[in-house]
Scaffold this motif. Structure first.
Motif, PDB file in Angstrom:
ATOM      1  N   GLY A  18       0.633  -0.995   0.013  1.00 44.24           N
ATOM      2  CA  GLY A  18      -0.347   0.168  -0.490  1.00 44.24           C
ATOM      3  C   GLY A  18       0.631   1.060  -0.167  1.00 44.24           C
ATOM      4  O   GLY A  18       2.192   1.069   0.414  1.00 44.24           O
ATOM      5  N   PHE A  19       0.111   1.917  -0.465  1.00 38.12           N
ATOM      6  CA  PHE A  19       1.340   3.698  -0.576  1.00 38.12           C
ATOM      7  C   PHE A  19      -0.263   4.079  -0.475  1.00 38.12           C
ATOM      8  O   PHE A  19      -1.528   4.493  -0.492  1.00 38.12           O
ATOM      9  CB  PHE A  19       1.132   4.018  -1.963  1.00 38.12           C
ATOM     10  CG  PHE A  19       2.560   2.941  -2.315  1.00 38.12           C
ATOM     11  CD1 PHE A  19       3.968   3.642  -2.108  1.00 38.12           C
ATOM     12  CD2 PHE A  19       2.595   1.940  -3.207  1.00 38.12           C
ATOM     13  CE1 PHE A  19       5.449   2.541  -2.710  1.00 38.12           C
ATOM     14  CE2 PHE A  19       3.856   1.329  -3.110  1.00 38.12           C
ATOM     15  CZ  PHE A  19       5.075   1.899  -3.504  1.00 38.12           C
ATOM     16  N   ARG A  20       0.325   6.213   0.051  1.00 36.78           N
ATOM     17  CA  ARG A  20      -0.341   6.681   0.443  1.00 36.78           C
ATOM     18  C   ARG A  20       0.067   8.230  -0.412  1.00 36.78           C
ATOM     19  O   ARG A  20       1.490   8.245  -0.451  1.00 36.78           O
ATOM     20  CB  ARG A  20      -0.178   7.698   2.092  1.00 36.78           C
ATOM     21  CG  ARG A  20      -0.659   6.512   3.269  1.00 36.78           C
ATOM     22  CD  ARG A  20      -0.326   6.750   4.536  1.00 36.78           C
ATOM     23  NE  ARG A  20       1.752   6.975   4.630  1.00 36.78           N
ATOM     24  CZ  ARG A  20       1.740   7.767   5.858  1.00 36.78           C
ATOM     25  NH1 ARG A  20       0.994   8.659   6.531  1.00 36.78           N
ATOM     26  NH2 ARG A  20       2.900   8.175   5.792  1.00 36.78           N
ATOM     27  N   ALA A  21      -0.792   8.577  -0.841  1.00 35.80           N
ATOM     28  CA  ALA A  21      -0.798   9.653  -1.887  1.00 35.80           C
ATOM     29  C   ALA A  21      -0.739  10.485  -1.358  1.00 35.80           C
ATOM     30  O   ALA A  21      -1.336  11.228   0.072  1.00 35.80           O
ATOM     31  CB  ALA A  21      -2.275   9.897  -2.806  1.00 35.80           C
ATOM     32  N   VAL A  22      -0.042  12.075  -2.445  1.00 34.02           N
ATOM     33  CA  VAL A  22       0.213  12.939  -1.310  1.00 34.02           C
ATOM     34  C   VAL A  22      -0.099  13.558  -2.525  1.00 34.02           C
ATOM     35  O   VAL A  22       0.171  13.706  -3.985  1.00 34.02           O
ATOM     36  CB  VAL A  22       1.777  13.223  -1.179  1.00 34.02           C
ATOM     37  CG1 VAL A  22       2.025  12.707   0.503  1.00 34.02           C
ATOM     38  CG2 VAL A  22       2.849  12.827  -2.143  1.00 34.02           C
ATOM     39  N   ASP A  23      -0.152  15.774  -2.275  1.00 37.66           N
ATOM     40  CA  ASP A  23      -0.666  16.353  -3.295  1.00 37.66           C
ATOM     41  C   ASP A  23       0.649  17.755  -3.790  1.00 37.66           C
ATOM     42  O   ASP A  23      -0.097  17.237  -5.589  1.00 37.66           O
ATOM     43  CB  ASP A  23      -1.764  17.214  -2.292  1.00 37.66           C
ATOM     44  CG  ASP A  23      -2.886  16.673  -2.143  1.00 37.66           C
ATOM     45  OD1 ASP A  23      -3.910  15.494  -2.539  1.00 37.66           O
ATOM     46  OD2 ASP A  23      -3.162  16.863  -1.214  1.00 37.66           O
ATOM     47  N   ASP A  24       1.670  17.100  -3.303  1.00 35.62           N
ATOM     48  CA  ASP A  24       2.185  18.097  -3.755  1.00 35.62           C
ATOM     49  C   ASP A  24       3.706  18.039  -2.794  1.00 35.62           C
ATOM     50  O   ASP A  24       4.152  17.311  -1.960  1.00 35.62           O
ATOM     51  CB  ASP A  24       2.102  19.791  -3.350  1.00 35.62           C
ATOM     52  CG  ASP A  24       2.889  20.539  -4.422  1.00 35.62           C
ATOM     53  OD1 ASP A  24       4.015  19.417  -5.249  1.00 35.62           O
ATOM     54  OD2 ASP A  24       2.677  21.991  -4.764  1.00 35.62           O
ATOM     55  N   VAL A  25       4.938  18.069  -3.499  1.00 35.88           N
ATOM     56  CA  VAL A  25       6.279  18.066  -3.028  1.00 35.88           C
ATOM     57  C   VAL A  25       6.667  19.514  -1.544  1.00 35.88           C
ATOM     58  O   VAL A  25       5.890  20.284  -1.807  1.00 35.88           O
ATOM     59  CB  VAL A  25       7.306  18.427  -3.635  1.00 35.88           C
ATOM     60  CG1 VAL A  25       9.032  18.610  -2.831  1.00 35.88           C
ATOM     61  CG2 VAL A  25       7.987  17.705  -5.112  1.00 35.88           C
ATOM     62  N   PRO A  26       6.768  18.949  -0.249  1.00 38.77           N
ATOM     63  CA  PRO A  26       6.306  19.441   0.794  1.00 38.77           C
ATOM     64  C   PRO A  26       7.459  20.746   0.549  1.00 38.77           C
ATOM     65  O   PRO A  26       9.123  19.775   0.128  1.00 38.77           O
ATOM     66  CB  PRO A  26       6.855  18.821   2.217  1.00 38.77           C
ATOM     67  CG  PRO A  26       6.549  17.188   1.709  1.00 38.77           C
ATOM     68  CD  PRO A  26       7.113  17.294   0.312  1.00 38.77           C
ATOM     69  N   GLU A  27       7.176  22.198   1.161  1.00 34.84           N
ATOM     70  CA  GLU A  27       8.015  22.746   0.512  1.00 34.84           C
ATOM     71  C   GLU A  27       9.632  23.146   1.743  1.00 34.84           C
ATOM     72  O   GLU A  27      10.591  23.293   1.185  1.00 34.84           O
ATOM     73  CB  GLU A  27       7.284  23.865   1.442  1.00 34.84           C
ATOM     74  CG  GLU A  27       8.524  25.529   1.101  1.00 34.84           C
ATOM     75  CD  GLU A  27       8.966  25.700  -0.136  1.00 34.84           C
ATOM     76  OE1 GLU A  27       9.980  26.620  -0.141  1.00 34.84           O
ATOM     77  OE2 GLU A  27       8.294  25.259  -0.977  1.00 34.84           O
ATOM     78  N   VAL A  28       9.143  22.067   2.378  1.00 35.38           N
ATOM     79  CA  VAL A  28      10.459  22.008   2.894  1.00 35.38           C
ATOM     80  C   VAL A  28      11.780  21.233   2.467  1.00 35.38           C
ATOM     81  O   VAL A  28      12.722  21.464   3.440  1.00 35.38           O
ATOM     82  CB  VAL A  28      10.474  21.467   4.889  1.00 35.38           C
ATOM     83  CG1 VAL A  28       9.630  19.625   4.770  1.00 35.38           C
ATOM     84  CG2 VAL A  28      11.644  21.158   6.096  1.00 35.38           C
ATOM     85  N   LEU A  29      11.145  20.278   1.858  1.00 33.31           N
ATOM     86  CA  LEU A  29      11.974  19.284   1.341  1.00 33.31           C
ATOM     87  C   LEU A  29      12.949  20.540   0.347  1.00 33.31           C
ATOM     88  O   LEU A  29      13.887  20.072   0.644  1.00 33.31           O
ATOM     89  CB  LEU A  29      11.694  19.214   0.348  1.00 33.31           C
ATOM     90  CG  LEU A  29      12.823  17.659  -0.895  1.00 33.31           C
ATOM     91  CD1 LEU A  29      13.559  16.977   0.360  1.00 33.31           C
ATOM     92  CD2 LEU A  29      11.505  16.753  -1.208  1.00 33.31           C
ATOM     93  N   GLY A  30      12.012  21.589  -0.214  1.00 31.42           N
ATOM     94  CA  GLY A  30      12.837  22.223  -1.131  1.00 31.42           C
ATOM     95  C   GLY A  30      13.466  23.246   0.082  1.00 31.42           C
ATOM     96  O   GLY A  30      15.085  23.860  -0.979  1.00 31.42           O
TER      97      GLY A  30
END
Length: 439
Positions: A70-82
Motif C-alpha cells: 500500500g502507498f499513501r498519496a500526497v498532493d505536492d512536494v513539501p516546501e521544507v524539502l525544497g
C-alpha cells in the motif's frame, strides 16, 4: 590492488569515514546496478541521476499490486524539502514520479544522506577524536567511539550520545599536542554529570573506618553539642572536635537507610580539605553531602540582608572543592574511594546561631544561583540530632529534598503538617514531626 591515487601498488587502508562516505555516495548519485537491471526487466524507466532510495520506491510502486504493497498519496512536494535542497545547493524536486508519501520520504532520505556525506568529508572524523556539538549543553565535549554505516557518529562513555557529522566540530584530533588533556577533561565532565545508582557496598569498603555503628546520636553526643552552644563557645575548633568525636550528629543530613559514613577533614588531592564529607547509602544509591562549618559567633547575614563575610567564605570553600572535582572526579572516586561523589553533591554550610529568616534567605539565594549550597545554623543541626534521637527514621528536609532531586522524582515523603515551611519546626511538639522513609 589500487592505492588511494588509483594506481597499482601496495594495499592502502582508507579511513573509516572515507569508506562510509564513498559507500553513501553510491546511494545518492544514481540507481544501483541491480536496480537498473530490475527496472529494465520490468520496463520501468529510471533516470541515471535518480537517488537509489527514490529508485527503490519507483520499482516497488510499479509492483505494488503484485506485492500487495500500500502507498499513501500526497498532493505536492513539501516546501521544507525544497528548503533543504536550497541549503545543499542542489536542484529542487519540482514533481514526484509516483505521487506518494513514500517517495517524499525517500527524497528526504537522499538529501540527508548528502548532508551526511558532506559532513563526513568536512569533519574527517576518527575514532578517539574529541568533538563538540552546538546541540549539546554548553561546553560539553565527547570522544568518538564508532562511525556507523549510516554515517551517524557515536561517542564513548555514558550517557549515550550520538550525532550526525555535519553537526559536529573537532576539538582535538588523536595525537595532537592537546589531545591527552582534552580526553581527560571529557572523562571528568561525563563522570560529574553521572548520577550513581550503584548500591554495591563493596565499592565503599575503603571507607569502612568512617561507617557509623549507629546513625542515631547518643544522649552524650547531643549533650556535648548543647554544652558548647550554651556555654557561648565562639570558636570553630571545639565544634569541629565534637562532630569528629560524635559523627552521628551529622547523620540527619543524608538518607542513609543502609549505611551512613562521616569522613572528617577528607583530603581532595593535596589542595582542598572540606570539614566533613557525609555519605548515606540507600536503595537508590549513594547520597553525598559536603559540609563546611564556621564558628557559632558569626552571623549568617549582614544587617543589610546580604551574605556575611564568613558565610561567603564557607560557600567559596564549597565552590573550590567543586572546581577541583571538575578536573579530578575520577581520582576522587577511583583512588580515594568516594564512589558517586561529583560536583552535583549538595553543599551545607553550618554557621552561627538560630535565625530562621536568615537561613531561609541565605539558602534561597544559593538555590537561585543553582549552587545547591544550603546555609543553616548550629541550632538547626542540634534540632536534627534531637529529632533523630527520638525517631530513628528522621531526616532533615535538606536530606530529603536533595535525595528527591538526585533521583528526579519524589521517593521520600514528608508528613502533612500545618506548621511553618521552614526546614525545622519551632513549635513545642517539633519532636513529633519526622520523615517517613520507604526503606
Amino acid at each position: 590492488m589500487l592505492n588511494s591515487d588509483g594506481q597499482a601498488g601496495s594495499l592502502t587502508t582508507f579511513p573509516r569515514w572515507q569508506l562510509v562516505a564513498d559507500r553513501l555516495d553510491t546511494l545518492v548519485t544514481g540507481p544501483s546496478a541491480e536496480q537498473l537491471v530490475v527496472a529494465k526487466s520490468l520496463g520501468v524507466p529510471l533516470s541515471g541521476s535518480l537517488p537509489a532510495p527514490v529508485a527503490a520506491v519507483v520499482i516497488r510502486h510499479h509492483l505494488s499490486a503484485e506485492l500487495r504493497i500500500g502507498f499513501r498519496a500526497v498532493d505536492d512536494v513539501p516546501e521544507v524539502l525544497g528548503d533543504i535542497e536550497d541549503e545543499l545547493g542542489v536542484t529542487r524536486t519540482e514533481s514526484l514520479i509516483t505521487g506518494t508519501h513514500e517517495e517524499v520520504t525517500a527524497w528526504f532520505e537522499s538529501r540527508y544522506i548528502l548532508k551526511t556525506i558532506r559532513g563526513l568529508r568536512a569533519l574527517r572524523p576518527q575514532v578517539g577524536d574529541v568533538v563538540s556539538s552546538a546541540g549539546w549543553k554548553a561546553g560539553e565535549r565527547r570522544v568518538i567511539s564508532t562511525i556507523q554505516d549510516s554515517g551517524r557518529i557515536f561517542m564513548k562513555l555514558k550517557p549515550v550520545r550520538s550525532a550526525w557529522p555535519n553537526n559536529l566540530e573537532t576539538v582535538e584530533r588523536v595525537g595532537s599536542p592537546g589531545y591527552a588533556a582534552a580526553v581527560k577533561s571529557v572523562g571528568e565532565s561525563v563522570l560529574n554529570a553521572t548520577v550513581s545508582a550503584s548500591t554495591n557496598l563493596d565499592n565503599f569498603a575503603p571507607l569502612a573506618k568512617y561507617e557509623l555503628k549507629s546513625h542515631v546520636p547518643a544522649p552524650e553526643a547531643i549533650r556535648a553539642l548543647e554544652e558548647l552552644l550554651e556555654s557561648g563557645e565562639k570558636r570553630e575548633e571545639p565544634l569541629q572536635k565534637v562532630l569528629t568525636q560524635y559523627p552521628e550528629l551529622l547523620a540527619s543530613t543524608v538518607v542513609g537507610g543502609w549505611k551512613t559514613f562521616v569522613i572528617p577533614k577528607p583530603r581532595l588531592g593535596s589542595e582542598y580539605v572540606p570539614d566533613f564529607l557525609v555519605l548515606g547509602i540507600n536503595s537508590v544509591g549513594p547520597q553525598w553531602v559536603t559540609i563546611e562549618i564556621e564558628g557559632a559567633r558569626h552571623k549568617i547575614l549582614t544587617n543589610k540582608g546580604k551574605l556575611a563575610q564568613q558565610t561567603r567564605h564557607a560557600i567559596e570553600q564549597v565552590e573550590d572543592w567543586r572546581e577541583w572535582l571538575t578536573r579530578n572526579v575520577s581520582y576522587a572516586q577511583m583512588e580515594q574511594g568516594y564512589h558517586g561523589l561529583t560536583t552535583r553533591a549538595p553543599g551545607l554550610v553550618i554557621i552561627g546561631r538560630d535565625d530562621p529568616a536568615a537561613e531561609r534567605q541565605a539558602s534561597r539565594a544559593r538555590s537561585e544561583e543553582a549552587a545547591r549550597i544550603a546555609v543553616h545554623s548550629w541550632d538547626w543541626l542540634l534540632r536534627g540530632a534531637r529529632n533523630l534521637s527520638g525517631h530513628a527514621l528522621y531526616k532533615t528536609k535538606f536530606a530529603v529534598d536533595n535525595l528527591n532531586e538526585q533521583v528526579g522524582k519524589q521517593v521520600v515523603s514528608l508528613p502533612v503538617s500545618s506548621a511553618s515551611t521552614f526546614d525545622e519546626l519551632f513549635a513545642e511538639d517539633e519532636d513529633e514531626e519526622f520523615n517517613r522513609l520507604p526503606w
